[in-house]
Design a protein around this motif. Structure first.
Motif, PDB file in Angstrom:
ATOM      1  N   ARG A 243       0.836  -1.213   0.000  1.00  0.00           N
ATOM      2  CA  ARG A 243       0.000   0.000   0.000  1.00  0.00           C
ATOM      3  C   ARG A 243       0.863   1.251   0.000  1.00  0.00           C
ATOM      4  N   LYS A 244       1.945   1.244   0.749  1.00  0.00           N
ATOM      5  CA  LYS A 244       2.853   2.400   0.795  1.00  0.00           C
ATOM      6  C   LYS A 244       3.486   2.637  -0.574  1.00  0.00           C
ATOM      7  N   ALA A 245       3.906   1.560  -1.226  1.00  0.00           N
ATOM      8  CA  ALA A 245       4.515   1.704  -2.557  1.00  0.00           C
ATOM      9  C   ALA A 245       3.501   2.230  -3.563  1.00  0.00           C
ATOM     10  N   LEU A 246       2.247   1.788  -3.436  1.00  0.00           N
ATOM     11  CA  LEU A 246       1.193   2.281  -4.331  1.00  0.00           C
ATOM     12  C   LEU A 246       0.966   3.770  -4.137  1.00  0.00           C
ATOM     13  N   ALA A 247       0.895   4.213  -2.879  1.00  0.00           N
ATOM     14  CA  ALA A 247       0.692   5.636  -2.588  1.00  0.00           C
ATOM     15  C   ALA A 247       1.860   6.467  -3.113  1.00  0.00           C
ATOM     16  N   ASP A 248       3.077   5.999  -2.893  1.00  0.00           N
ATOM     17  CA  ASP A 248       4.261   6.738  -3.353  1.00  0.00           C
ATOM     18  C   ASP A 248       4.315   6.804  -4.877  1.00  0.00           C
ATOM     19  N   HIS A 249       3.983   5.704  -5.529  1.00  0.00           N
ATOM     20  CA  HIS A 249       3.988   5.671  -6.998  1.00  0.00           C
ATOM     21  C   HIS A 249       2.971   6.656  -7.562  1.00  0.00           C
ATOM     22  N   CYS A 250       1.750   6.595  -7.044  1.00  0.00           N
ATOM     23  CA  CYS A 250       0.702   7.488  -7.539  1.00  0.00           C
ATOM     24  C   CYS A 250       1.063   8.947  -7.289  1.00  0.00           C
ATOM     25  N   HIS A 251       1.643   9.231  -6.126  1.00  0.00           N
ATOM     26  CA  HIS A 251       2.040  10.600  -5.809  1.00  0.00           C
ATOM     27  C   HIS A 251       3.094  11.104  -6.797  1.00  0.00           C
ATOM     28  N   ALA A 252       4.098  10.283  -7.081  1.00  0.00           N
ATOM     29  CA  ALA A 252       5.166  10.702  -7.992  1.00  0.00           C
ATOM     30  C   ALA A 252       4.621  10.971  -9.392  1.00  0.00           C
ATOM     31  N   ILE A 253       3.723  10.118  -9.857  1.00  0.00           N
ATOM     32  CA  ILE A 253       3.143  10.277 -11.191  1.00  0.00           C
ATOM     33  C   ILE A 253       2.271  11.523 -11.262  1.00  0.00           C
ATOM     34  N   VAL A 254       1.429  11.706 -10.249  1.00  0.00           N
ATOM     35  CA  VAL A 254       0.531  12.867 -10.225  1.00  0.00           C
ATOM     36  C   VAL A 254       1.321  14.162 -10.085  1.00  0.00           C
ATOM     37  N   GLU A 255       2.329  14.156  -9.222  1.00  0.00           N
ATOM     38  CA  GLU A 255       3.152  15.347  -9.010  1.00  0.00           C
ATOM     39  C   GLU A 255       3.851  15.761 -10.307  1.00  0.00           C
ATOM     40  N   ALA A 256       4.362  14.782 -11.043  1.00  0.00           N
ATOM     41  CA  ALA A 256       5.016  15.079 -12.322  1.00  0.00           C
ATOM     42  C   ALA A 256       4.015  15.644 -13.319  1.00  0.00           C
ATOM     43  N   GLY A 257       2.800  15.114 -13.323  1.00  0.00           N
ATOM     44  CA  GLY A 257       1.769  15.614 -14.227  1.00  0.00           C
ATOM     45  C   GLY A 257       1.380  17.046 -13.929  1.00  0.00           C
ATOM     46  N   VAL A 258       1.251  17.368 -12.639  1.00  0.00           N
ATOM     47  CA  VAL A 258       0.910  18.741 -12.246  1.00  0.00           C
ATOM     48  C   VAL A 258       2.029  19.700 -12.648  1.00  0.00           C
ATOM     49  N   ALA A 259       3.276  19.336 -12.358  1.00  0.00           N
ATOM     50  CA  ALA A 259       4.415  20.192 -12.706  1.00  0.00           C
ATOM     51  C   ALA A 259       4.488  20.418 -14.212  1.00  0.00           C
ATOM     52  N   ARG A 260       4.210  19.374 -14.977  1.00  0.00           N
ATOM     53  CA  ARG A 260       4.248  19.471 -16.432  1.00  0.00           C
ATOM     54  C   ARG A 260       3.162  20.427 -16.937  1.00  0.00           C
ATOM     55  N   ALA A 261       1.966  20.289 -16.398  1.00  0.00           N
ATOM     56  CA  ALA A 261       0.855  21.134 -16.847  1.00  0.00           C
ATOM     57  C   ALA A 261       1.076  22.598 -16.473  1.00  0.00           C
ATOM     58  N   ILE A 262       1.561  22.851 -15.262  1.00  0.00           N
ATOM     59  CA  ILE A 262       1.793  24.223 -14.815  1.00  0.00           C
ATOM     60  C   ILE A 262       2.878  24.905 -15.651  1.00  0.00           C
ATOM     61  N   SER A 263       3.884  24.139 -16.036  1.00  0.00           N
ATOM     62  CA  SER A 263       4.986  24.713 -16.812  1.00  0.00           C
ATOM     63  C   SER A 263       4.666  24.805 -18.300  1.00  0.00           C
ATOM     64  N   GLY A 264       3.526  24.249 -18.706  1.00  0.00           N
ATOM     65  CA  GLY A 264       3.137  24.322 -20.112  1.00  0.00           C
ATOM     66  C   GLY A 264       3.720  23.235 -20.978  1.00  0.00           C
ATOM     67  N   ARG A 265       4.368  22.219 -20.361  1.00  0.00           N
ATOM     68  CA  ARG A 265       4.946  21.134 -21.138  1.00  0.00           C
ATOM     69  C   ARG A 265       3.901  20.051 -21.408  1.00  0.00           C
ATOM     70  N   LEU A 266       4.048  19.337 -22.495  1.00  0.00           N
ATOM     71  CA  LEU A 266       3.145  18.255 -22.852  1.00  0.00           C
ATOM     72  C   LEU A 266       3.724  16.923 -22.404  1.00  0.00           C
ATOM     73  N   PRO A 267       2.861  15.957 -22.056  1.00  0.00           N
ATOM     74  CA  PRO A 267       3.373  14.615 -21.765  1.00  0.00           C
ATOM     75  C   PRO A 267       3.931  13.995 -23.037  1.00  0.00           C
ATOM     76  N   PRO A 268       4.877  13.041 -22.926  1.00  0.00           N
ATOM     77  CA  PRO A 268       5.519  12.456 -24.113  1.00  0.00           C
ATOM     78  C   PRO A 268       4.540  11.921 -25.140  1.00  0.00           C
TER      79      PRO A 268
END
Length: 286
Positions: A243-268
Motif C-alpha cells: 500500500r505504501k509503494a502504491l501511494a508513493d507511486h501514484c504521488h510521484a506520477i501525479v506530481e510530475a503531471g501537475v508540474a508538467r501542466a503548470i509549466s506548459g509542457r506536454l506529456p511524451p
C-alpha cells in the motif's frame, strides 16, 4: 487567509455565473432524486451531463490529456486543489467521490454530494473496516470511485504527500481480481488563455482557512479558467507490492503531471500524437 490583496474581478460576471449554476442545479436536483429513488440507470449518467453543463456555466474549460480506463470498476487517485475539482472531474468521469464524513452535513453542497452517490468516510480508525466494506460493495457493483489521497486540498502549485491509509481498499480484490488504480493529475493553468502563476492560482485553489463564500465570489468574477486533467497509466497494488509503494507511486506520477501542466509542457505521448498529426497534415498538403 485571503489569496491576494484586492479584488479585480467583475461582480456582474460572478452574479451571472452563480445564477446560471444555481438555476441548472435546482432544476436537476429533484430529477436526480427521483432517479435514485427508482434505481434508474440514468442516475449514474445524469451527473456526468450535469457537470459538463455546470463547467460551462462557471466559465471552466477542461483540457484532457490521456484517457480514463474503460473497464470497471476503477479507483481514480487525484490531487485536490479546489471545490471546482468536483465539477472538473465530474465532467470527465461517470464516477462517485469518496468524501470525508463532514461533507454530508454541508448545506447545498452536501445534498449535491449525496445525489452523486458519494461515499462518506469517517477517518477514525474504529470505523475504517466498515468503510472499506462499503467502498468494496460499491466497487463490486461496478461503480468507479474518485479518491483524493492527500486528505485535504493544496494551493495548486504542488502536490501534498498521499496518505497510504486511504489506499487500504486497494489491498482487497474486487471480483477476484486486483483493484485497478488510475492516477489523475489536475492543474489550474490559464486564465483567459494567459498562463497563471503563483499569484493567481490561489484565487481558484481553496485551502487552509479560506472562507468559502468570499473565495467563490472572487473566483467566479474572474475570466475563463482552463484546467488540465491528465489520466496516467493504471496500476495495481500487486504490481507494486504494498500500500505504501502504491501511494508513493501514484504521488510521484501525479506530481510530475501537475508540474508538467503548470509549466506548459506536454506529456511524451501527447507530443508524439501532435507530431504525428503535423506530419500527416504536411503529407496531405504536399
Amino acid at each position: 487567509m485571503r489569496p491576494a490583496e484586492g479584488y479585480f474581478g467583475s461582480p456582474f460576471l460572478a452574479l451571472r455565473r452563480i445564477l446560471l449554476f444555481v438555476g441548472l442545479t435546482l432544476a436537476l436536483m429533484p430529477v436526480q432524486a427521483v432517479l435514485l429513488l427508482v434505481h434508474a440507470r440514468l442516475a449514474k449518467r445524469l451527473p456526468f451531463w450535469y457537470h459538463r453543463q455546470a463547467a460551462r456555466c462557471l466559465g471552466i474549460r477542461v483540457e484532457r490529456r490521456g484517457r480514463p480506463r474503460r473497464q470497471h470498476p476503477t479507483l481514480y487517485a487525484c490531487n485536490h486543489v479546489s471545490y471546482f475539482d468536483i465539477t472538473v472531474l465530474g465532467s470527465q468521469l461517470q464516477a462517485s467521490f469518496i468524501a470525508k464524513k463532514e461533507v454530508a452535513d454541508w448545506p447545498f453542497f452536501g445534498w449535491l454530494a449525496k445525489l452523486q452517490r458519494s461515499v462518506f468516510v469517517d477517518r477514525r480508525r474504529s470505523q475504517s473496516g466498515v468503510q472499506r466494506d462499503e467502498i468494496q460493495r460499491r466497487l463490486e457493483a461496478g461503480d468507479d470511485l474518485i479518491l483524493f489521497p492527500e486528505g485535504t486540498s493544496s494551493d495548486g502549485n504542488f502536490v501534498l504527500p498521499f496518505k497510504s491509509a486511504l489506499f487500504s481498499v486497494a489491498e482487497r480484490r474486487v471480483r477476484d481480481t486486483p483493484l485497478v488504480v488510475q492516477p489523475v493529475s489536475i492543474a489550474y493553468t490559464r486564465l483567459d488563455d494567459v498562463p497563471m502563476g503563483r499569484y493567481l492560482r490561489p484565487y481558484f485553489a481553496w485551502y487552509g482557512d479560506m472562507e468559502l463564500g468570499g473565495h467563490l465570489w472572487e473566483s467566479l468574477g474572474l475570466g475563463r479558467l482552463t484546467v488540465v486533467v491528465e489520466f496516467h497509466e493504471p496500476v495495481t497494488i500487486e504490481a507494486l507490492g504494498s500500500r505504501k509503494a502504491l501511494a508513493d507511486h501514484c504521488h510521484a506520477i501525479v506530481e510530475a503531471g501537475v508540474a508538467r501542466a503548470i509549466s506548459g509542457r506536454l506529456p511524451p505521448r501527447e507530443k508524439r500524437r501532435r507530431r504525428f498529426g503535423r506530419k500527416r497534415a504536411n503529407v496531405a498538403a504536399g
